[in-house]
Design an enzyme around this catalytic site. Structure first.
Site, short mmCIF file in Angstrom:
data_model
loop_
_atom_site.label_atom_id
_atom_site.label_comp_id
_atom_site.label_asym_id
_atom_site.label_seq_id
_atom_site.Cartn_x
_atom_site.Cartn_y
_atom_site.Cartn_z
N THR A 124 18.21 54.16 39.25
CA THR A 124 18.79 53.20 40.14
C THR A 124 20.24 53.19 39.75
O THR A 124 20.80 53.67 38.78
CB THR A 124 18.29 52.00 39.36
OG1 THR A 124 18.90 50.72 39.76
CG2 THR A 124 18.20 51.75 38.10
N ASP A 125 21.15 52.43 40.80
CA ASP A 125 22.57 52.36 40.48
C ASP A 125 22.96 51.33 39.56
O ASP A 125 23.95 51.24 39.09
CB ASP A 125 23.13 52.00 41.89
CG ASP A 125 22.59 50.76 42.57
OD1 ASP A 125 21.44 50.06 41.96
OD2 ASP A 125 23.03 50.26 43.78
N GLU A 126 21.68 50.64 39.11
CA GLU A 126 22.03 49.50 38.08
C GLU A 126 22.63 50.02 36.70
O GLU A 126 23.03 49.42 35.99
CB GLU A 126 20.68 48.70 37.97
CG GLU A 126 20.33 48.08 39.33
CD GLU A 126 19.29 46.86 39.20
OE1 GLU A 126 19.23 46.30 38.00
OE2 GLU A 126 18.87 46.75 40.22
N TYR A 148 16.04 45.90 31.74
CA TYR A 148 15.59 46.71 32.77
C TYR A 148 16.71 47.83 32.66
O TYR A 148 16.23 49.30 32.59
CB TYR A 148 15.38 46.19 34.19
CG TYR A 148 15.40 47.33 35.19
CD1 TYR A 148 14.39 48.21 35.27
CD2 TYR A 148 16.43 47.13 36.18
CE1 TYR A 148 14.55 49.18 36.32
CE2 TYR A 148 16.10 48.07 37.42
CZ TYR A 148 15.31 49.06 37.31
OH TYR A 148 15.36 49.94 38.45
N LYS A 152 16.15 51.96 32.00
CA LYS A 152 16.31 53.28 32.98
C LYS A 152 17.34 54.16 32.28
O LYS A 152 17.34 55.35 32.54
CB LYS A 152 16.79 52.78 34.23
CG LYS A 152 15.58 51.93 35.03
CD LYS A 152 14.39 53.06 35.37
CE LYS A 152 14.51 54.17 36.21
NZ LYS A 152 13.09 54.98 36.27
#
Ligand code: TYD
Length: 332
Positions: A124-126, A148, A152
């Protein structure tokens, strides 16, 4: 070519398995999924009897189970399996660490032991944190802000380490926010659509001005396909569309398409540590020849239509454990 697709009963995994089976008559898929709350075999009803598809119930963090699956002769692993919901990670992070970090390690070890041609990490970009006015490139340093995204990021770092240390052929992808059919109704877009179909209000966090970048599932499938075909080992690719929207813009658009007014909006307490803005630079992927085909507004209309037509699918999900979660999350 035989793929192990983990988390294939979830939203993105199931969409991608359907894409591979339907577009590549020579490809075979083994779907390893633990069937947690977000995994649902109904997502793949239309291909469950296809001879090129096999489902195995199991956890990517279970080394024996992963070993058993690898003995089926896997050429490539695509790791979709993950705990993905930020709000749930705030309520409790353990399952995120177990699946997103330890599960990734387990798959990497298996990939190494069995000498797979490639391991692709869906991420993810997160992991990049939040950017006020810039864009995340593949070189941007990780600054995860939620349990979260930290999980990741941990998994993604392990993938990098296995490439650098052991020469395992890996690719990491960082995608912007997904939407489309079969998304579990806890994420912004399906939660809001299904709440509105049920006549309930939509809970907008904070001032509603947080920005996310959005990709429609069919465009995502083509993006990942492009990376599988043309991507290079050891590389990282961002997947983005440039469709950057505030949450309130999306909320108003959903209301307008559904013929409802702003009385259905309920501003609620903000998410702790809420990232303000995500923006992805996807030039590297575009140089491989991909670009998105759907406009946000048209794709959102199609998504709303799908949720209107598949009420049996999501009404079943909005019961039991979901209601407990919903109460904990929104009736604080
Ligand atoms: P979400 O779909 O949870 O994805 P992520 O947090 O991984 O980007 O949330 C998207 C945006 O919508 C995020 O800024 C939080 C906001 N949001 C709400 O305002 N209300 C909600 O009920 C949910 C689930 C999200």
């Amino acid at each position: 070519m035989k793929f192990l697709i983990t988390g294939g009963a979830g939203f993105m995994g199931s969409n991608f398995i359907r894409y591979l089976i339907n577009n590549y008559p020579e490809f075979q898929v083994v779907n390893l999924d633990k069937l947690t709350y977000a995994g649902n075999l109904e997502n793949l009803k239309d291909i469950e009897n296809n001879p090129r598809y096999e489902f195995v119930k199991g956890d990517i963090a279970d080394e024996k189970m992963v070993d058993k699956v690898m003995k089926k002769g896997i050429d490539q692993i695509i790791n979709f399996a993950a705990e993905t919901h930020v709000d749930r990670s705030i309520l409790g992070a353990k399952s995120f660490i177990m699946t997103d970090v330890f599960g990734t390690y387990t798959l990497l070890e298996a990939a190494r032991k069995y000498g797979v041609k490639r391991y692709i990490q869906v991420s993810t970009d997160e992991v990049f944190g939040s950017t006020e006015d810039g864009e995340f490139t593949e070189e941007t340093a990780f600054e995860p802000n939620s349990p979260y995204s930290a999980s990741k990021a941990g998994g993604d770092h392990m993938v990098r380490a296995y490439w650098k240390t052991f020469g395992l052929p890996t690719i990491v992808t960082h995608s912007c926010n997904f939407y489309g059919p079969y998304q579990y109704p806890e994420k912004l877009i399906p939660l809001f659509i299904t709440n509105l179909v049920e006549g309930r209000k939509v809970p907008v966090y904070g001032d509603g001005l947080n920005i996310r970048e959005w990709i429609y599932v069919p465009d995502y499938c083509q993006a990942l396909d492009t990376i599988i075909q043309k991507g290079e080992d050891g590389e990282v690719y961002n997947i983005g569309t440039g469709e950057r929207k505030t949450n309130i813009e999306i909320t108003r658009l959903v209301l307008e398409i559904m013929g409802l007014d702003e009385a259905m909006i309920e501003y609620v307490k903000d998410r702790p540590g809420h990232d303000r803005r995500y923006a992805v630079n996807s030039e590297k992927l575009r140089r491989l020849g991909w670009e998105p085909e759907h406009s946000f507004e048209q794709a959102l209309k199609e998504t709303i239509e799908w949720y209107r037509e598949h009420q049996d699918w999501w009404k079943k999900l909005k019961s039991g454990e979901y209601l407990k979660y919903y109460k904990q999350q929104y009736n604080r």
